[in-house]
Design an enzyme around this catalytic site. Structure first.
Site, PDB file in Angstrom:
ATOM      1  N   TYR A 142      17.110  25.181  -6.497  1.00  8.31           N
ATOM      2  CA  TYR A 142      15.168  25.356  -6.386  1.00  8.31           C
ATOM      3  C   TYR A 142      15.070  25.792  -5.505  1.00  8.31           C
ATOM      4  CZ  TYR A 142      11.631  22.845  -3.045  1.00  8.31           C
ATOM      5  OH  TYR A 142      10.538  22.952  -2.291  1.00  8.31           O
ATOM      6  N   ASP A 237      16.359  34.615  -7.308  1.00  8.24           N
ATOM      7  CA  ASP A 237      15.558  34.503  -5.716  1.00  8.24           C
ATOM      8  C   ASP A 237      16.277  34.282  -4.558  1.00  8.24           C
ATOM      9  OD1 ASP A 237      14.437  32.495  -4.306  1.00  8.24           O
ATOM     10  OD2 ASP A 237      14.173  31.032  -5.351  1.00  8.24           O
ATOM     11  N   LYS A 265      11.958  33.044   4.028  1.00  9.81           N
ATOM     12  CA  LYS A 265      12.405  32.717   4.755  1.00  9.81           C
ATOM     13  C   LYS A 265      12.709  33.813   6.040  1.00  9.81           C
ATOM     14  CE  LYS A 265      14.498  29.146   2.989  1.00  9.81           C
ATOM     15  NZ  LYS A 265      14.372  27.444   3.313  1.00  9.81           N
TER      16      LYS A 265
HETATM   17  N1  PLP Z   1      13.588  29.798  -3.228  1.00  5.86           N
HETATM   18  C1  PLP Z   1      14.906  29.090  -2.812  1.00  5.86           C
HETATM   19  C2  PLP Z   1      15.715  29.235  -3.020  1.00  5.86           C
HETATM   20  C3  PLP Z   1      14.494  27.559  -1.743  1.00  5.86           C
HETATM   21  O1  PLP Z   1      15.644  28.169  -0.640  1.00  5.86           O
HETATM   22  C4  PLP Z   1      13.456  27.764  -0.973  1.00  5.86           C
HETATM   23  C5  PLP Z   1      13.276  27.050  -0.113  1.00  5.86           C
HETATM   24  O2  PLP Z   1      13.843  26.226   0.538  1.00  5.86           O
HETATM   25  C6  PLP Z   1      12.750  27.961  -1.844  1.00  5.86           C
HETATM   26  C7  PLP Z   1      12.511  28.997  -2.950  1.00  5.86           C
HETATM   27  C8  PLP Z   1      10.438  27.560  -1.192  1.00  5.86           C
HETATM   28  O3  PLP Z   1      10.019  28.106  -0.326  1.00  5.86           O
HETATM   29  P1  PLP Z   1       9.746  27.882   0.647  1.00  5.86           P
HETATM   30  O4  PLP Z   1       9.619  26.424   1.270  1.00  5.86           O
HETATM   31  O5  PLP Z   1       9.261  28.980   1.403  1.00  5.86           O
HETATM   32  O6  PLP Z   1       8.222  27.679  -0.758  1.00  5.86           O
END
Ligand code: PLP
Length: 427
Positions: A142, A237, A265
């Site tokens: 995700y 990511d 995060k």
């Molecule tokens: N990328 C990863 C690996 C994530 O775990 C998340 C959210 O959990 C995101 C992107 C998206 O981040 P946000 O919820 O701050 O938009």
């Protein structure tokens, strides 16, 4: 009726499903979400003043534990000087400099307000830089909820059984190819077919949105090599893994460097901060230096930067990570032992301070298919038994758990005692 139940009812009158992010609604596990009133260290306190040991940690950011006094003080002090200016501030450079000094391959970095914005911008950058349209991602990973990436995504979308969302145009979706995580051969086949059309590959270096699935040896290295061979950009990511698997994140841990890294995060310490950055020649294509557009009214917000900077200062101290990793190890080992003693099919994965629990008879879980084959109903019963006992796990079987520096040996023991009782009810 508990106060959380009352508040949830009220919230549903004004907010879709009563929540501002779907997985918070406890739809997967059933029951009423906890409404949190405050948090301190390893604990959250709900609206009924019940205390829980927190392994959700706001879905990852709170690696120091909640409301760390030095982070709170930095935020308060900065807020006194004004909340937002929409103009450059010195503290943005301070945080950017720190991130560039630590994250492998990060020559330049741009701040945004969430992980979603970071990955969405990284995708545009990869497409703009290469002049190609196709993006490769992996099933069960995700990367936030932008159109190009909400294609068979995990996290909340998977939990709700909506692998891809209505509203994402089919014409756009066809530019995103979804492959199997940890399947290097599948990757090689895909690159042989369409490698010259691929703008970028985006990957969670440890998949944390299909529970917790680390990369098998060679997977990330194959990815790096194939991207190099075909002129595609590798987007790692690290929104979840960044500053969580160690200061240098997953790239430091596995020795693979991205062309573009996305962060979120932990870098905000609990405030809304995301970032994307990487190779200078790539990042120089971003406006105002280059033609690829990206912007944000609140990006680099000084109060959020203050939280992030203090957070990173504190976790950069020598010896910060080792005890957090040791506690994660101890918790996972203790859970496996107790499940085995109760005769429950169960295993765990963990890397650094991020972990996952699986109700399965398989000895190891390395891919999406295996995650999906786990006993979700058993997880839900386990989740509720733990919640009743005062332990707050992620309310879905597809989410990673997190350890903080505030979790003590007693907290681990308390959790294991609760788990022993919970496992006994599952047999
Ligand atoms: N990328 C990863 C690996 C994530 O775990 C998340 C959210 O959990 C995101 C992107 C998206 O981040 P946000 O919820 O701050 O938009």
């Amino acid at each position: 009726m508990s106060r959380s139940e009352q508040l949830f009812q009220q919230a549903q009158g004004f907010i879709p499903g009563g929540v501002n992010s779907p997985v918070r609604a406890f739809k997967a596990v059933g029951g009423t979400p906890l409404f949190i009133e405050r948090a301190q260290g390893a604990y959250v306190y709900d609206a009924d003043a019940k205390r829980y040991i927190d392994y959700v940690l706001s879905w990852g950011p709170m690696i120091l534990g909640h409301a760390h006094p030095e982070v709170v003080a930095a935020v308060v002090e900065k807020a006194r000087q004004g909340l937002s200016f929409g103009a450059p501030t010195e503290i943005e450079t301070a945080l950017a400099g720190k991130i560039c000094a630590i994250v492998p391959g990060m020559d330049l970095v741009r701040f945004v307000n969430s992980g979603t914005e970071a990955t969405m911008s990284a995708i545009r950058l990869a497409r703009g830089f290469t002049g190609r349209d196709k993006i490769i991602k992996f099933e069960g990973c995700y990367h936030g909820h932008s159109d190009s990436l909400l294609i068979k995504a995990g996290s909340g979308a998977l939990t709700l059984g909506v692998p891809s969302s209505p509203g994402v145009p089919a014409a756009l979706a066809e530019h995103t190819i979804t492959l199997t995580y940890n399947d290097s051969e599948g990757l090689e086949r895909a690159f042989a077919d369409i490698g010259d059309q691929v703008a970028g590959v985006i990957v969670e270096p440890v998949a944390g949105n299909m529970n917790c699935v680390p990369p098998v040896p060679g997977f990330l290295q194959t990815l790096r090599q194939l991207c190099d061979d075909c002129g595609a950009l590798l987007i790692i990511d690290e929104v979840m893994t960044g500053f969580r698997l160690g200061l240098a994140g997953a790239q430091g841990h596995y020795g693979v460097t991205a062309d573009i890294t996305t962060l979120g995060k932990v870098i905000g310490g609990g405030m809304p901060v995301g970032a994307f950055g990487g190779r200078r020649d790539v990042m120089e294509q971003i406006a105002p230096l280059g033609p690829i557009y990206q912007a944000g009214t609140l990006s680099g917000n000084p109060v959020a930067m203050a939280a992030g900077l203090k957070n990173l200062e504190l976790i950069s101290r020598p010896g910060f990570y080792e005890p957090v990793f040791a506690r994660t190890d101890a918790l996972m080992q203790g859970l496996r032992e107790r499940a085995a003693a109760a005769g429950i099919g169960f295993t765990t994965n963990h890397v650094g301070s991020m972990f996952g629990v699986f109700f399965t008879d398989a000895a190891t879980v390395t891919n999406y298919e295996q995650v999906m084959a786990c006993d979700g109903e058993r997880f839900n019963r386990f989740f509720h038994a733990m919640l009743d006992a005062g332990v707050y796990l992620a309310p879905a079987a597809f989410e990673a758990g997190f350890m903080s520096a505030a979790h003590s040996g007693e907290d681990i023991q308390f959790t294991l005692d609760a788990a022993e009782r919970a496992f006994a009810t599952l047999a």
